[in-house]
Design a protein around this motif. Structure first.
Motif, short mmCIF file in Angstrom:
data_model
loop_
_atom_site.label_atom_id
_atom_site.label_comp_id
_atom_site.label_asym_id
_atom_site.label_seq_id
_atom_site.Cartn_x
_atom_site.Cartn_y
_atom_site.Cartn_z
N HIS A 1 0.98 -1.60 -0.15
CA HIS A 1 0.07 0.10 -0.24
C HIS A 1 0.71 1.46 -0.11
N PRO A 2 0.41 2.26 -0.89
CA PRO A 2 1.19 3.66 -1.24
C PRO A 2 1.65 3.73 0.71
N LEU A 3 0.86 3.85 1.26
CA LEU A 3 0.91 4.19 3.39
C LEU A 3 2.51 4.11 3.48
N VAL A 4 1.55 2.62 3.16
CA VAL A 4 3.24 1.33 4.55
C VAL A 4 4.45 1.63 3.95
N GLY A 5 5.82 2.20 4.69
CA GLY A 5 6.45 1.37 4.10
C GLY A 5 7.24 0.37 4.50
N GLU A 6 7.00 -0.75 5.91
CA GLU A 6 7.48 -1.79 5.98
C GLU A 6 6.40 -2.35 6.60
N ALA A 7 6.09 -3.59 6.13
CA ALA A 7 5.29 -4.77 6.97
C ALA A 7 5.80 -5.86 6.87
N ARG A 8 6.08 -6.01 8.69
CA ARG A 8 7.13 -6.80 8.95
C ARG A 8 5.75 -7.71 10.30
N GLY A 9 6.84 -8.68 10.36
CA GLY A 9 5.93 -9.90 12.49
C GLY A 9 6.65 -11.01 11.97
N MET A 10 6.27 -11.64 12.69
CA MET A 10 6.41 -13.33 12.80
C MET A 10 5.67 -14.14 13.37
N GLY A 11 5.24 -15.03 13.16
CA GLY A 11 3.85 -16.21 13.79
C GLY A 11 2.35 -14.83 13.81
N LEU A 12 1.63 -14.50 14.79
CA LEU A 12 0.74 -13.81 14.31
C LEU A 12 0.48 -12.62 15.00
N GLY B 1 2.10 -8.44 14.40
CA GLY B 1 2.97 -7.50 12.94
C GLY B 1 2.36 -6.34 13.48
N THR B 2 3.44 -5.67 12.16
CA THR B 2 3.01 -4.09 12.47
C THR B 2 2.94 -3.32 11.01
N LEU B 3 2.35 -2.79 10.48
CA LEU B 3 2.57 -2.02 10.09
C LEU B 3 3.26 -0.89 9.26
N GLU B 4 4.03 -0.48 9.02
CA GLU B 4 4.76 1.20 9.59
C GLU B 4 4.66 2.33 8.40
N LEU B 5 3.78 3.01 9.10
CA LEU B 5 3.20 4.10 7.36
C LEU B 5 4.63 5.27 7.51
N VAL B 6 4.58 5.34 6.13
CA VAL B 6 5.91 6.60 6.45
C VAL B 6 5.10 7.54 5.02
N ALA B 7 5.49 8.15 5.07
CA ALA B 7 5.24 10.10 3.88
C ALA B 7 5.90 9.12 2.74
N ASP B 8 6.96 8.79 2.69
CA ASP B 8 7.67 8.83 1.27
C ASP B 8 7.82 7.07 1.67
N LYS B 9 7.58 5.72 0.67
CA LYS B 9 8.34 4.98 0.96
C LYS B 9 9.28 5.10 0.27
N ALA B 10 9.72 5.08 -0.71
CA ALA B 10 11.31 5.29 -1.16
C ALA B 10 12.31 5.86 -0.68
N SER B 11 11.79 7.04 0.76
CA SER B 11 12.87 7.40 0.94
C SER B 11 13.15 6.91 2.58
N ARG B 12 11.45 6.26 2.94
CA ARG B 12 11.81 6.25 4.17
C ARG B 12 11.29 7.16 5.44
N GLU B 13 10.56 8.21 4.67
CA GLU B 13 10.36 9.13 5.93
C GLU B 13 9.23 9.55 6.77
N PRO B 14 9.35 8.97 7.24
CA PRO B 14 7.97 9.66 8.61
C PRO B 14 6.96 10.25 8.64
N PHE B 15 6.20 10.25 9.19
CA PHE B 15 5.18 11.32 8.95
C PHE B 15 5.19 12.48 10.37
N ASP B 16 4.73 13.50 9.65
CA ASP B 16 4.90 14.60 10.99
C ASP B 16 3.99 14.32 11.96
N PRO B 17 4.56 13.67 12.68
CA PRO B 17 3.85 13.66 14.39
C PRO B 17 3.03 14.32 14.15
N ALA B 18 2.57 15.55 14.29
CA ALA B 18 1.50 16.39 14.94
C ALA B 18 0.70 15.78 13.71
#
Length: 462
Positions: free
Chosen positions: A368-379, A381-398
């Motif tokens: 998904h365009p919002l997700v930088g990385e999906a990671r997990g193990m077993g049951l 997992g997490t979806l880390e959301l980013v402002a830019d997938k290529a640079s991994r730039e996070p969103f402004d916390p605000a």
């Protein structure tokens, strides 16, 4: 009459000071009032059903309607509703549970100490580290190493172990004696051009440099979750723990494994230590120990730690630590029944069977365009959301993008939890393949809603 969510009556219960809650927003919005449960679902006061995508708080392994656990609690309430373990006293279910846990431990353990929460178990482990080193004549060996983004609890001591800013901010934490080393999360902390192996070696070298800088003679223990759950479901790279343990052994530092979330099947092994080849001196556990039907936790000690503790208590005249409700007969009875259910229904085998589907669906959401990385193990997992997938730039916390995604998930009938930039999933272990597909479909819809909201906000900003 049950309280309706967001009704006037529901807002009245805002007299409760809610943990991990924005009190200002809560006074305006009111709580979601949970009235019942059925399998992996919870029901609110209006009868709406939600998939509990976080298993409550990483703990409701058998869902919300397991009658055997209710019956176990009722039987024990009739037989012995309370007793304690102080002054050499005990009761049958505490003895039986301690023996059972010892038999299940991933490495040999000698004693089991009961408490009521993961925080209390880890707090006890910290005190045991200090007591142990006094007992062996090394009173200076008291510092404890944790990791950035670790989660070990919320008492003054364990919140200091926890490596998350909001657990320290304005609480005047961390306390002295607690220091933090690198988080082994390659996605967020790996450097450009660095391989996972290079990253692992850098993390381990950083740990050894910290020990040498502080002085190995001052370091008593290293605390670690096998998989870092609340910090964003961080799965350490292959070989990380093997190298970490070599450093700890070289410097005579105890290893405390925090199995509060990973323990009892979450990763597809009974303990997370088994998934990563960890051989700890102490193990803490809680949450899935009773499938969350009763508050209970435990600390297991190996003979290396227990022997000096035993001898020192003889010199002092007591081991001066304990909790009134530690090893409560109702909680230990429910925990015993929980372990029986895990074995009889092969819950660990079930997790292994459905985990590939869970992880596969999670990875697809990672596209998904919002997700930088999906990671997990077993049951888990997490979806880390980013402002830019290529640079991994996070969103402004605000912006609170992950929090918005969590609210949209709830609107689509899924309870999850946004922690920082991550949307976390940790469903009951009894979840089926069809229920996983339903869960992931609803999360996908929430991500689509959030993407539209983000795009609208960006247009407004220009």
């Amino acid at each position: 009459m049950p309280l309706r969510p967001n009704s006037t009556e529901a807002r009245d219960v805002a007299h409760v000071l809610h943990p991990y809650t924005n009190a200002v927003a809560h006074e305006a919005e009111g709580p979601l009032v949970v009235a019942g449960g059925d399998g992996i679902y919870i029901l609110d006061g209006d009868g709406n059903r939600y998939i509990e995508g976080l298993g409550g708080l990483f703990c409701a392994s058998l869902g919300f309607s397991e009658k055997r656990l209710v019956e176990a609690a009722y039987r024990q309430m009739q037989a012995l509703p309370f007793y304690h373990s102080f002054g050499g006293k005990t009761h049958e279910t505490a003895v039986e549970l301690a023996e059972r846990l010892k038999s299940l431990a991933p490495v040999p353990m000698t004693k089991v100490f009961f408490a009521n929460s993961g925080s209390e178990a880890n707090d006890t482990a910290m005190k045991v580290v200090w007591y142990y080193h006094n007992a062996i004549g090394k009173p200076e060996k008291k510092k404890i190493i944790s990791r950035v983004r670790a989660y070990h609890g919320v008492t003054i001591a364990t919140a200091s172990l926890t490596g998350l800013p909001n657990n320290h901010r304005d609480f005047d934490l961390p306390i002295d004696r607690v220091i933090h080393t690198d988080c082994p999360g390659f996605y967020r902390y790996g450097r450009p051009g660095e391989t996972e192996q290079d990253f692992t070696d850098r993390c381990v070298a950083s740990l050894e440099a910290l020990i040498e800088r502080e002085g190995a003679e001052t370091i008593g223990a290293f605390f670690a979750e096998p998989l870092m759950a609340s910090g964003g479901c961080i799965v350490p790279p292959r070989g990380y723990y093997e190298k970490v343990q070599a450093v700890l052994r070289r410097h005579d530092i105890l290893f405390v494994a925090d199995e509060v979330i990973c323990g009892f099947g979450r990763l597809g092994t009974l303990f997370g230590c088994e998934s990563f080849g960890i051989e700890p001196d102490m193990i803490t556990m809680a949450k899935q120990l009773s499938a969350a039907y009763q508050p209970i936790s435990a600390l297991m000690l190996n003979e290396r730690v227990y022997g000096p503790l035993r001898d020192r208590s003889g010199t002092i005249g007591t081991f001066g630590h304990g909790f009134t409700y530690g090893g409560h007969p109702v909680a230990t009875a429910v925990a015993l029944e929980t372990l029986k259910i895990y074995e009889e229904r092969d819950i660990v085998g079930h997790v292994r069977a459905v985990a590939p589907g869970f992880q596969g669906a999670l990875r697809r959401l990672g596209e998904h365009p919002l997700v930088g990385e999906a990671r997990g193990m077993g049951l888990i997992g997490t979806l880390e959301l980013v402002a830019d997938k290529a640079s991994r730039e996070p969103f402004d916390p605000a912006w609170g993008v992950a929090a918005y995604a969590g609210r949209r998930a709830q609107a689509h009938g899924v309870i999850t939890r946004a922690l920082g930039d991550t949307v976390n999933l940790c469903p009951p272990l009894i979840i089926t393949a069809d229920e996983i597909a339903d869960l992931m479909g609803r999360i996908g819809a929430a991500l689509d809603d959030t993407w539209q909201w983000v795009q609208a906000g960006r247009r407004d900003a220009t």
